[in-house]
Design a protein around this motif. Structure first.
Motif, PDB file in Angstrom:
ATOM      1  N   ILE A 122      83.190 -20.479  34.950  1.00 12.60           N
ATOM      2  CA  ILE A 122      81.741 -20.306  34.902  1.00 12.60           C
ATOM      3  C   ILE A 122      81.276 -20.119  33.462  1.00 12.60           C
ATOM      4  O   ILE A 122      80.278 -20.698  33.038  1.00 12.60           O
ATOM      5  CB  ILE A 122      81.324 -19.116  35.796  1.00 12.60           C
ATOM      6  N   GLN A 123      82.041 -19.337  32.735  1.00 14.31           N
ATOM      7  CA  GLN A 123      81.704 -19.124  31.324  1.00 14.31           C
ATOM      8  C   GLN A 123      81.694 -20.460  30.574  1.00 14.31           C
ATOM      9  O   GLN A 123      80.792 -20.756  29.797  1.00 14.31           O
ATOM     10  CB  GLN A 123      82.727 -18.164  30.704  1.00 14.31           C
ATOM     11  N   GLU A 124      82.698 -21.296  30.853  1.00 17.28           N
ATOM     12  CA  GLU A 124      82.792 -22.592  30.188  1.00 17.28           C
ATOM     13  C   GLU A 124      81.599 -23.477  30.517  1.00 17.28           C
ATOM     14  O   GLU A 124      80.988 -24.078  29.633  1.00 17.28           O
ATOM     15  CB  GLU A 124      84.087 -23.304  30.605  1.00 17.28           C
ATOM     16  N   LEU A 125      81.282 -23.533  31.827  1.00 17.84           N
ATOM     17  CA  LEU A 125      80.133 -24.342  32.250  1.00 17.84           C
ATOM     18  C   LEU A 125      78.866 -23.856  31.562  1.00 17.84           C
ATOM     19  O   LEU A 125      78.059 -24.641  31.065  1.00 17.84           O
ATOM     20  CB  LEU A 125      79.946 -24.235  33.761  1.00 17.84           C
ATOM     21  N   SER A 126      78.707 -22.547  31.548  1.00 16.74           N
ATOM     22  CA  SER A 126      77.513 -21.947  30.962  1.00 16.74           C
ATOM     23  C   SER A 126      77.385 -22.340  29.487  1.00 16.74           C
ATOM     24  O   SER A 126      76.317 -22.694  29.012  1.00 16.74           O
ATOM     25  CB  SER A 126      77.572 -20.433  31.122  1.00 16.74           C
ATOM     26  N   ASP A 127      78.521 -22.292  28.764  1.00 20.24           N
ATOM     27  CA  ASP A 127      78.486 -22.654  27.344  1.00 20.24           C
ATOM     28  C   ASP A 127      78.174 -24.136  27.159  1.00 20.24           C
ATOM     29  O   ASP A 127      77.404 -24.520  26.291  1.00 20.24           O
ATOM     30  CB  ASP A 127      79.842 -22.337  26.682  1.00 20.24           C
ATOM     31  N   ARG A 128      78.786 -24.940  28.016  1.00 20.75           N
ATOM     32  CA  ARG A 128      78.639 -26.387  27.850  1.00 20.75           C
ATOM     33  C   ARG A 128      77.184 -26.809  27.973  1.00 20.75           C
ATOM     34  O   ARG A 128      76.713 -27.689  27.264  1.00 20.75           O
ATOM     35  CB  ARG A 128      79.493 -27.075  28.912  1.00 20.75           C
ATOM     36  N   TYR A 129      76.433 -26.199  28.893  1.00 23.62           N
ATOM     37  CA  TYR A 129      75.041 -26.607  29.094  1.00 23.62           C
ATOM     38  C   TYR A 129      74.054 -25.653  28.431  1.00 23.62           C
ATOM     39  O   TYR A 129      72.861 -25.724  28.676  1.00 23.62           O
ATOM     40  CB  TYR A 129      74.744 -26.730  30.591  1.00 23.62           C
ATOM     41  N   GLY A 130      74.552 -24.753  27.641  1.00 24.88           N
ATOM     42  CA  GLY A 130      73.660 -23.836  26.936  1.00 24.88           C
ATOM     43  C   GLY A 130      72.882 -22.916  27.864  1.00 24.88           C
ATOM     44  O   GLY A 130      71.712 -22.634  27.631  1.00 24.88           O
ATOM     45  N   LEU A 131      73.521 -22.427  28.934  1.00 31.16           N
ATOM     46  CA  LEU A 131      72.787 -21.619  29.905  1.00 31.16           C
ATOM     47  C   LEU A 131      72.751 -20.137  29.528  1.00 31.16           C
ATOM     48  O   LEU A 131      71.908 -19.398  30.002  1.00 31.16           O
ATOM     49  CB  LEU A 131      73.418 -21.777  31.289  1.00 31.16           C
ATOM     50  N   LYS A 132      73.670 -19.703  28.707  1.00 35.14           N
ATOM     51  CA  LYS A 132      73.709 -18.315  28.227  1.00 35.14           C
ATOM     52  C   LYS A 132      73.710 -17.293  29.358  1.00 35.14           C
ATOM     53  O   LYS A 132      73.010 -16.278  29.314  1.00 35.14           O
ATOM     54  CB  LYS A 132      72.506 -18.029  27.316  1.00 35.14           C
ATOM     55  N   VAL A 133      74.486 -17.575  30.401  1.00 36.42           N
ATOM     56  CA  VAL A 133      74.558 -16.644  31.527  1.00 36.42           C
ATOM     57  C   VAL A 133      75.768 -15.726  31.357  1.00 36.42           C
ATOM     58  O   VAL A 133      76.844 -16.183  30.998  1.00 36.42           O
ATOM     59  CB  VAL A 133      74.674 -17.424  32.857  1.00 36.42           C
ATOM     60  N   ASN A 134      75.569 -14.441  31.612  1.00 32.30           N
ATOM     61  CA  ASN A 134      76.683 -13.500  31.593  1.00 32.30           C
ATOM     62  C   ASN A 134      77.301 -13.427  32.986  1.00 32.30           C
ATOM     63  O   ASN A 134      76.660 -12.947  33.913  1.00 32.30           O
ATOM     64  CB  ASN A 134      76.163 -12.127  31.152  1.00 32.30           C
ATOM     65  N   PRO A 135      78.555 -13.888  33.146  1.00 28.53           N
ATOM     66  CA  PRO A 135      79.145 -13.980  34.494  1.00 28.53           C
ATOM     67  C   PRO A 135      79.308 -12.632  35.181  1.00 28.53           C
ATOM     68  O   PRO A 135      79.477 -12.575  36.394  1.00 28.53           O
ATOM     69  CB  PRO A 135      80.517 -14.614  34.251  1.00 28.53           C
ATOM     70  N   ASP A 136      79.255 -11.537  34.430  1.00 22.91           N
ATOM     71  CA  ASP A 136      79.509 -10.219  35.034  1.00 22.91           C
ATOM     72  C   ASP A 136      78.240  -9.446  35.369  1.00 22.91           C
ATOM     73  O   ASP A 136      78.301  -8.367  35.938  1.00 22.91           O
ATOM     74  CB  ASP A 136      80.377  -9.375  34.089  1.00 22.91           C
TER      75      ASP A 136
END
Ligand SMILES: Nc1ncnc2c1ncn2[C@@H]1O[C@H](COP(=O)(O)OP(=O)(O)OP(=O)(O)O)[C@@H](O)[C@H]1O
Ligand SMILES: [Mg+2]
Lengths: 511, 349
Positions: A122-136
């Motif tokens: 999830i962290q990887e996906l978030s970085d790839r699309y620039g979503l800046k989501v904290n998985p925790d």
């Protein structure tokens, strides 16, 4: 031509209504395709059909040229179709990661849920699309904009190639909208295709390649966005010319209706969010509150309406102190409130539309006598409001839940405006409404003003604030930092004020 | 959609009952009993003669009331597991008034009935108050209140109402619901006027919920407490009110036992189960007053008829409990039945 998705001649009926009548939409690979139509035109229904939530009575769906039957959302997932719903579907006490893997939990070889791997992915996906989501982070602790990104991640995590966005920008602030547009562009660059439902024509002009218009359940056609303009889109969708500039005569404000002095309000975490605010609204004027989300607007409204306790300061309505009265007392003193969150506050979704129309007045005559409800009067009233405010519903007995988002909103507005309260607080009143309905609602607000009511309009849309208000109060960090006239300011200046810069005496802005 | 829902509201319980009975038949077959004989015995045990009919009605009476107690609270989104304790205190209070007071029937009987309702209401009030003001979950509190009711009642019977005995004296005739006339036409069964009170209570519940502003508020709070607060309703007050009225219904069930069936109250070694059965009755009756009456009757029939099964068909009474449990199981998993129904409708189209 390579189509990612083709929906051909789709028909979907609900009891008493044909929501989709022979609609065709074809999504090319790598395009952003807008789906445009009035409230209740059948956009969400059509997308729910594609996502497998509803079964169409007629029609054919093809994915990458192959005919498919999508009988449930899991099949849609397997076909690479993901949907970000109009109303989010997240489990509040769960973390981002837990929400995303819910329903497709990765297991290790002992059958135990493998959170760590999922979290990394999830962290990887978030970085790839620039979503800046904290998985925790917990869902209940993140902003609406972030929750939406979690929904996006959820679809990506399940391997979506086609993403459906149902009115994603309705709940976002202008800043968040810009970020979402960037995210959508990043998705296209990675080879995804997108169907976007929105009522904001500007957004269609900005990001979409093509646009399919539906009206009252029927397909009107598909146009290339580069060959059209907002006026044409609006008239295609409504079937008549739409007036974007609100017509109104100059305001003639009279007595002070709402007067707030030195107000302090705390949120649930005991942090001051309104800090010494002063505000006046007079009868016969519309005061717009402009401000970036989170500068105390919601707390201000909740304090006036009695939903939150005031820490100190006073709120007066026509000279009468209403500080910290119960919501019932405040409503009875003459305050109406169109709430920001229509599902949480505005409606009891499991009640019929008729029952919702009397949510604040059920105990009064003629809706009840000696504590006994008079359903005839209740439903008669509801019929009148539905008629007047063009709420599209099969009947007044239909559950509020079954109405389209925009029509739910129209019902709330109808209820609040119809009582014609001395002070009407409208928070994001046109969120999720089509351009025709927005025009109508603005007209209604101005009509109320001309009747001598005081209106407080809270909105994140500068267009709306500039168009409808007679005076703009800019809120920053819990205070009103400036009072300006719409005709004497610009969106740029407002933007600066909202960001906290000062206005000097000459009316110029400086940092 | 609404008409569909209504139809399902009726169909799902009916189908659950049928499947439950069929499953019971299979179990009888597997355990070497004849299901036809078994069910014939059940029928005879419940409706065979006027005596058994009277007993069936007597058994149904408190089940309707406890069903209402659970269903009413459920309308406000509350789970009243405390009907059991409310029954016990209602029973105690009604008998106490029946023993302690000297008055003509027109005063004494209503007073004793009201005492039962009030005691049950009080037993609902406490969990309601804790839920409304402190957010303590009503399930936990009502379960604990059940035990408090049981042990306090036993203590009062032993030490206050009697001197270390296990059963109180019989209540005054002026506080009794028993009827010579009803008894004489049912071969001296214990049937009493309580059934009228139970049916009236069902009507009251229907009226409050569907026709009054109280019901409008109670349901609204159950559906969406935020919107109810926004609309100016007092959410706490409604939570408490709902538990009090629910408790009063259960208290009435206790009063029916005390003033109608037994005329006394005895030290209990365990729960009466009337309150727990009420949960199942409410569930089977879709939390709706009319449905609760029918479900209460069904439970009354099954429980009364079960008495005949061992003697007439050699089927152990436990089997009846299994059948009841299966019915509840199928109602609770109504989702499956709903799904199957939808499936069926689609195919038929
Ligand atoms: N579950 C349902 N049961 C009955 N009717 C429904 C249901 N869902 C939608 N409808 C009806 O179908 C029609 C189309 O609704 P839909 O939600 O697709 O509109 P929409 O185009 O998404 O509108 P909006 O812009 O307001 O969200 C409406 O008249 C609505 O009342
Ligand atoms: Mg929609």
């Amino acid at each position: 031509m390579d189509y990612a998705i083709e929906m051909l001649n789709i028909r979907k009926e609900f009891p008493g209504i044909v929501a989709n009548d022979n609609i065709t939409i074809q999504l090319k690979k790598g395009e952003i395709h807008a789906l445009l139509g009035e409230n209740g035109a059948g956009k969400s229904t059509l997308m729910n059909v594609l996502f497998g939530l509803y079964q169409p009575e007629k029609g054919e769906i093809r994915v990458n040229g192959k005919t498919v039957k999508i009988t449930n959302p899991n099949i849609a997932n397997d076909l690479g179709i993901g949907m970000v719903h109009q109303h989010f579907m997240l489990v509040e006490p769960f973390t981002v990661t837990q929400n995303i893997i819910l329903g497709s939990e990765p297991k290790n070889k002992f059958g135990k849920i493998d959170i760590a791997t999922a979290r990394k992915e999830i962290q990887e996906l978030s970085d790839r699309y620039g979503l800046k989501v904290n998985p925790d982070a917990k869902i209940s602790e993140i902003s609406v904009g972030m929750q939406q990104r979690v929904e996006i991640l959820k679809t990506l995590y399940r391997g979506a190639e086609v993403l459906i966005f149902d009115e994603p920008t309705a709940v976002l602030t202008p800043q968040e909208i810009n970020e979402l547009i960037e995210i959508m562009r990043a998705l296209i660059n990675e080879g995804k295709s997108i169907i976007l439902i929105t009522h904001k024509l500007k957004e269609i002009m900005e990001v979409c390649d093509r646009c399919t218009v539906i009206r009252k359940g029927k397909g009107i056609g598909t146009v290339d966005v580069s060959e059209t303009n907002t006026n044409e889109l609006a008239s295609l969708m409504v079937g008549r010319e739409v007036n974007f500039k609100t017509e109104k005569i100059a305001a003639m404000p009279e007595d002070t209706v709402l007067s707030i002095q030195d107000l302090y309000v705390r949120d649930a975490r005991k942090v001051d969010l309104v800090k010494g605010l002063n505000l006046e609204v007079r009868s016969g004027e519309i005061v717009g509150i402009a401000g970036v989300d989170g500068n105390g607007q919601s707390e201000l409204v909740e304090a006036i309406t009695g939903l939150t306790k005031v820490k100190s300061g006073s709120i007066k309505l026509s000279g009468k102190d209403i500080t910290n009265l119960s919501p019932r007392k405040i409503t009875e003193s003459g305050v109406g409130h169109i709430p920001q969150d229509r599902h949480k506050y505005g409606l009891v979704l499991d009640y019929s539309i008729g029952e919702n129309i009397v949510l604040q007045t059920y105990y009064q005559k003629p809706y009840s006598k000696a504590k006994v409800l008079s359903y005839k009067e209740i439903f008669d009233k509801a019929k009148q409001i539905i008629e007047e405010y063009d709420v599209r519903t099969p009947s007044v007995y239909t559950k509020a839940r079954a109405l389209s988002g925009g029509n739910q909103q129209k019902a709330i507005i109808g209820r609040e405006v119809d009582r014609s309260p001395q002070l009407l607080i409208a928070t994001q009143p046109t969120r999720g409404l089509d351009v025709g309905a927005i025009e109508f609602i603005h007209k209604k607000l101005i009509e109320e003003r001309d009747k001598g009511r005081a209106i407080l309009l809270v909105s994140f849309e500068l267009d709306e604030i500039m168009n409808v208000s007679d005076r703009i109060a800019v809120m920053f960090d819990g205070k009103v930092v400036a009072n300006v006239k719409p005709e004497e300011t610009t969106e740029q200046e407002l933007g600066l004020l909202m960001a906290g810069s000062q206005v000097n005496k000459a009316g110029e802005t400086s940092r | 959609m609404t008409s569909n829902n209504k139809l399902f509201g009726v169909l799902v319980p009916v189908i659950s009952v049928i499947i439950g009975l069929l499953a019971g038949a299979v179990i009888m077959l597997l355990s070497g009993h004849n299901p036809v004989e078994g069910y014939a015995a059940l029928w005879a045990g419940a409706f065979g003669d006027s005596y058994t009919i009277g007993e069936t009605i007597r058994r149904t009476t408190p089940l309707i009331l406890t069903g209402l107690a659970v269903a009413f609270a459920f309308k406000t989104g509350l789970f009243n597991i405390g009907a059991e304790g409310q029954v016990i205190v209602g029973w105690l209070a009604a008998v106490w008034v029946g023993l302690a007071i000297d008055a003509p029937m027109i005063i004494h009987l209503p007073l004793a009935i009201l005492a039962g309702a009030a005691a049950g209401g009080l037993w609902g009030f406490l969990p309601g108050l804790l839920k409304a003001k402190l957010g303590v979950h009503e399930v936990i509190i009502t379960i604990m209140m059940n035990y408090i009711a049981l042990f306090v009642t036993n203590e009062i019977i032993r030490n206050v109402l009697t001197e270390q005995e296990t059963t109180t004296g019989t209540i005054a005739d002026t506080a009794s619901l028993a009827s010579d006339w009803l008894q004489s036409i049912t071969f001296y069964s214990r049937v009493h006027y309580g059934i009228l009170i139970a049916l009236f209570a069902a009507f009251i519940m229907w009226f409050i919920i569907e026709r009054t502003t109280y019901g409008y508020e109670l349901k609204s709070v159950g559906f969406n407490s935020h919107a109810s607060n926004y609309a100016g309703m007092n959410v706490s007050k409604n939570i408490i009110l709902s538990m009090v009225i629910g408790g009063a219904f259960a208290g009435l069930a206790g009063a029916m036992e005390g003033l109608g069936t037994y005329g006394t109250i005895s030290v209990m070694s365990g729960f009466t189960n009337l309150g727990f059965d009420g949960i199942a009755v409410a569930l089977l009756g879709s939390n709706n007053a009319f449905g609760v009456v029918l479900a209460g009757l069904l439970f009354g029939v099954l429980k009364e008829g079960a008495g005949e099964m061992p003697t007439a068909a050699g089927v152990p009474t436990e089997l009846v409990d299994i059948i009841i449990a299966l019915i509840i199981f199928f109602v609770a998993s109504s989702y499956i039945i709903r799904w199957a129904l939808l499936r069926f409708k689609k195919e038929g189209k």
